[in-house]
Design a protein around this motif. Structure first.
Motif, PDB file in Angstrom:
ATOM      1  N   LYS B  43       0.814  -1.152   0.060  1.00  0.00           N
ATOM      2  CA  LYS B  43      -0.018   0.012   0.039  1.00  0.00           C
ATOM      3  C   LYS B  43       0.897   1.194  -0.090  1.00  0.00           C
ATOM      4  O   LYS B  43       0.707   2.166   0.801  1.00  0.00           O
ATOM      5  CB  LYS B  43      -1.020   0.098   1.208  1.00  0.00           C
ATOM      6  CG  LYS B  43      -2.021  -1.179   1.026  1.00  0.00           C
ATOM      7  CD  LYS B  43      -3.238  -0.860   1.172  1.00  0.00           C
ATOM      8  CE  LYS B  43      -4.366  -1.970   0.953  1.00  0.00           C
ATOM      9  NZ  LYS B  43      -5.628  -1.607   0.535  1.00  0.00           N
ATOM     10  N   TYR B  45       1.704   4.712  -1.889  1.00  0.00           N
ATOM     11  CA  TYR B  45       1.474   5.289  -2.887  1.00  0.00           C
ATOM     12  C   TYR B  45       2.326   6.560  -3.315  1.00  0.00           C
ATOM     13  O   TYR B  45       2.165   7.069  -4.458  1.00  0.00           O
ATOM     14  CB  TYR B  45       0.081   6.214  -2.293  1.00  0.00           C
ATOM     15  CG  TYR B  45      -1.012   5.438  -1.948  1.00  0.00           C
ATOM     16  CD1 TYR B  45      -1.942   5.012  -3.105  1.00  0.00           C
ATOM     17  CD2 TYR B  45      -1.244   4.938  -0.790  1.00  0.00           C
ATOM     18  CE1 TYR B  45      -2.954   4.113  -2.712  1.00  0.00           C
ATOM     19  CE2 TYR B  45      -2.370   3.992  -0.416  1.00  0.00           C
ATOM     20  CZ  TYR B  45      -2.872   3.443  -1.331  1.00  0.00           C
ATOM     21  OH  TYR B  45      -4.057   2.597  -1.237  1.00  0.00           O
ATOM     22  N   TRP B 107      -9.963   3.291  -9.669  1.00  0.00           N
ATOM     23  CA  TRP B 107     -10.580   3.526  -8.417  1.00  0.00           C
ATOM     24  C   TRP B 107     -11.582   4.071  -8.496  1.00  0.00           C
ATOM     25  O   TRP B 107     -12.650   3.610  -7.699  1.00  0.00           O
ATOM     26  CB  TRP B 107      -9.937   4.594  -7.561  1.00  0.00           C
ATOM     27  CG  TRP B 107      -8.090   4.120  -7.199  1.00  0.00           C
ATOM     28  CD1 TRP B 107      -6.997   4.360  -7.233  1.00  0.00           C
ATOM     29  CD2 TRP B 107      -8.228   3.024  -6.107  1.00  0.00           C
ATOM     30  NE1 TRP B 107      -5.924   3.684  -6.725  1.00  0.00           N
ATOM     31  CE2 TRP B 107      -6.742   2.845  -5.910  1.00  0.00           C
ATOM     32  CE3 TRP B 107      -9.139   2.109  -5.565  1.00  0.00           C
ATOM     33  CZ2 TRP B 107      -6.195   1.830  -5.073  1.00  0.00           C
ATOM     34  CZ3 TRP B 107      -8.471   1.260  -4.733  1.00  0.00           C
ATOM     35  CH2 TRP B 107      -7.023   0.976  -4.531  1.00  0.00           C
ATOM     36  N   GLN B 131     -12.233   6.791   3.080  1.00  0.00           N
ATOM     37  CA  GLN B 131     -11.146   6.037   3.394  1.00  0.00           C
ATOM     38  C   GLN B 131     -10.969   5.255   4.737  1.00  0.00           C
ATOM     39  O   GLN B 131     -10.367   4.140   4.820  1.00  0.00           O
ATOM     40  CB  GLN B 131     -10.095   7.237   3.609  1.00  0.00           C
ATOM     41  CG  GLN B 131      -9.742   8.114   2.391  1.00  0.00           C
ATOM     42  CD  GLN B 131      -8.682   9.416   2.727  1.00  0.00           C
ATOM     43  OE1 GLN B 131      -9.340  10.113   3.404  1.00  0.00           O
ATOM     44  NE2 GLN B 131      -7.608   9.427   2.041  1.00  0.00           N
ATOM     45  N   PHE B 141     -10.118   0.101  -1.549  1.00  0.00           N
ATOM     46  CA  PHE B 141      -9.741   1.559  -1.518  1.00  0.00           C
ATOM     47  C   PHE B 141      -9.806   1.983   0.082  1.00  0.00           C
ATOM     48  O   PHE B 141      -9.707   3.142   0.187  1.00  0.00           O
ATOM     49  CB  PHE B 141     -10.801   2.298  -2.206  1.00  0.00           C
ATOM     50  CG  PHE B 141     -12.165   2.165  -2.099  1.00  0.00           C
ATOM     51  CD1 PHE B 141     -12.695   2.771  -0.954  1.00  0.00           C
ATOM     52  CD2 PHE B 141     -12.820   1.454  -2.798  1.00  0.00           C
ATOM     53  CE1 PHE B 141     -14.282   2.573  -0.793  1.00  0.00           C
ATOM     54  CE2 PHE B 141     -14.210   1.259  -2.627  1.00  0.00           C
ATOM     55  CZ  PHE B 141     -14.884   1.827  -1.531  1.00  0.00           C
ATOM     56  N   LEU B 144      -7.205   4.638   1.368  1.00  0.00           N
ATOM     57  CA  LEU B 144      -6.532   5.044   0.140  1.00  0.00           C
ATOM     58  C   LEU B 144      -6.137   6.398   0.426  1.00  0.00           C
ATOM     59  O   LEU B 144      -6.516   7.304   1.069  1.00  0.00           O
ATOM     60  CB  LEU B 144      -7.705   5.221  -0.824  1.00  0.00           C
ATOM     61  CG  LEU B 144      -7.388   5.633  -2.141  1.00  0.00           C
ATOM     62  CD1 LEU B 144      -6.351   4.670  -3.204  1.00  0.00           C
ATOM     63  CD2 LEU B 144      -8.793   5.684  -2.964  1.00  0.00           C
TER      64      LEU B 144
END
Lengths: 325, 179
Positions: B43, B45, B107, B131, B141, B144
């Motif tokens: 995870k 980003y 997404w 989130q 998600f 996210l």
């Protein structure tokens, strides 16, 4: 009475002459001579037999002797024959010989045909009986293939032929060929179209799944041999103990394979300095060979080798035991 | 369980950018694949290239074979990744990069599907609810990245499936529409 003896002798003699037994003729000659002697002596003692008849008998014997000699000397010449009649005879004889030889030949063909028929039916029987083994067991299939090639039968010649109807073997190799092409194409971008045959076999096994028939390296080689019909796109390179399948129509000469062999000894890589020391090539020759291999995508460079003090080394993914993916 | 590196990660020439075009194309593809799956698994980003390289991060450094990606090589790979739409530079010096292991469009589709399935159209949701909300715990998600989420919602806005607006306390809210 003498006439009767005469006639008898003559008949036996004739018989003997026709059999041409030389020993008997000699016996008769001696016999005749003895009778002549005996006749002469009996004349002095006023015997039962008259002189005239005795002389007559002696002449007879002499005549027969001549006849004998004549037969023995002249018969072979007569048999050889002269004149038109003899030529006719010779022709006829030749003709007879011809017919006999024809007869023999046709018999031989018939026999060979029969043998072939038996062989074919036996082979069919064998194929049907071992159909499962031929399809499932790669080793058995190789032996069957070898046996067929020895006697000039090619189960792959046509997929409409007897073999594919009987076994589906023809289809089997076509199917395998398509899978080979598939795998080779998939890894072409990382190995430049060179793939080790064991690696290829592993991939094809994985691709076919567990339910499919077991395949061997030999099956792959047979299929690749079939693919050659389509042009020189597929080839098998022998790099010492390894067999590498080449799936790009690139002409690799001995220099290229020598580099591969060198890399094979070196955990799959080589470098200009390794090549120079082991093969004694000039710098130019080395760089041109490596450039070809690099441009074809068969080699990957690596500039981080501490062992080689930052010299660029060349790796050949096709020599690794698994694909570069 | 930690991330399983692919077998090509332990191949020495993989860490040197290849000079031949076709080979290089394949190599970059493999690298992008590796980066995206690594980031998806962990995870991640955002990647700071300088920091990753300075710290000998295992994504770019394989200790076992002693091979590493150089700063330039890493940038070449991320340039390519951004080119195919899987990321974005975050600064002018091209040191920080946003990694989209799912593109914002993807997404957006996932979020919109969840909204439809849970019957929350025409309701106002906060970004925080999407989130960290209890309802999204099982969704991909969940957690996210905010930047990515906003990007995705913008995509939905363009498709007129949602409207993002400024809520109180500088919190963003979003309203989904059924079409």
């Amino acid at each position: 009475m003498f006439v009767i003896i005469d006639l008898c002798t003559l008949k036996t003699l004739k018989l003997e002459i026709s059999n041409r037994n030389p020993y008997l003729v000699i016996v008769f000659f001696i016999f005749g001579f003895a009778v002549l002697k005996w006749g002469a002596s009996s004349r002095r003692t006023a015997s039962l037999i008259s002189a005239s008849s005795c002389t007559h008998f002696a002449f007879k014997v002499l005549f027969l002797l001549n006849y004998n000699i004549f037969i023995y000397l002249c018969l072979p010449a007569m048999r050889r024959g002269v004149g038109i009649q003899a030529i006719h005879k010779a022709n006829q004889h030749q003709k007879q010989l011809n017919t006999v030889s024809e007869q023999i030949t046709s018999e031989q063909i018939k026999k060979t045909n029969e043998q072939l028929q038996t062989f074919k039916s036996n082979l069919e029987e064998f194929a049907i009986k071992h159909k499962k083994d031929i399809i499932k067991n790669p080793e058995f299939r190789k032996h069957f293939q070898d046996m067929c090639s020895v006697i000039g039968v090619d189960p792959l010649a046509s997929n409409k032929g007897f073999w594919s109807q009987m076994l589906g073997v023809g289809d089997f190799y076509y199917q395998l060929a398509v899978q080979i092409i598939d795998v080779c194409l998939r890894y072409r971008s990382t190995n430049g179209g060179l793939i080790e045959i064991n690696t290829l076999t592993d991939h094809i096994r994985k691709m076919r799944g567990k339910a499919a028939n077991e395949i061997s390296k030999d099956d792959i080689e047979v299929s690749i041999a079939k693919l050659k019909v389509l042009g020189n796109g597929f080839n098998i390179l022998k790099i010492e103990s390894k067999k590498i399948v080449q799936s790009v129509p690139c002409e690799l000469n001995k220099d290229h394979t020598d580099v591969l062999i060198n890399a094979q000894h070196n955990d799959g890589y080589t470098s200009p300095s390794i090549l120079a020391s082991s093969l004694g090539w000039s710098e130019q020759r080395i760089s041109s060979v490596l450039e070809v291999l690099l441009n074809e995508g068969m080699a990957w460079i690596d500039n981080q080798s501490i062992q080689h003090k930052g010299e660029v080394i060349y790796w050949f993914p096709s020599l690794w035991s698994s694909t570069f993916e | 369980m930690s991330f399983q590196f692919p077998s090509y990660y332990s191949r020495e020439p993989f860490f040197t950018i290849q000079p031949v075009l076709n080979t290089r194309k394949k190599q970059l593809e493999m690298w992008i694949d590796l980066v995206l799956s690594y980031c998806r698994y962990n995870k991640v980003y955002e990647i700071d290239i300088n920091e990753y390289i300075k710290k000998d991060h295992k994504l770019f450094y394989n200790e076992k074979i002693n091979r590493r990606l150089s700063n330039e090589s890493t940038k070449i790979i991320f340039e390519e990744m951004i080119e195919i739409g899987n990321g974005e530079w975050l600064d002018k010096d091209k040191n920080r990069v946003m990694v989209w292991w799912r593109k914002p469009e993807e997404w957006a589709t996932l979020i919109y599907k969840w909204v439809l399935d849970s019957g929350q159209t025409n309701q106002v949701l906060t970004l925080w609810e999407i989130q960290k909300g209890d309802d999204t715990k099982n969704q991909e998600f969940y957690d996210l990245d905010t930047n990515v989420l906003i990007k995705s919602l913008k995509v939905l806005e363009k498709q007129s499936k949602a409207q993002v607006f400024q809520g109180t306390d500088s919190n963003l809210g979003v309203k989904f529409f059924s079409i």
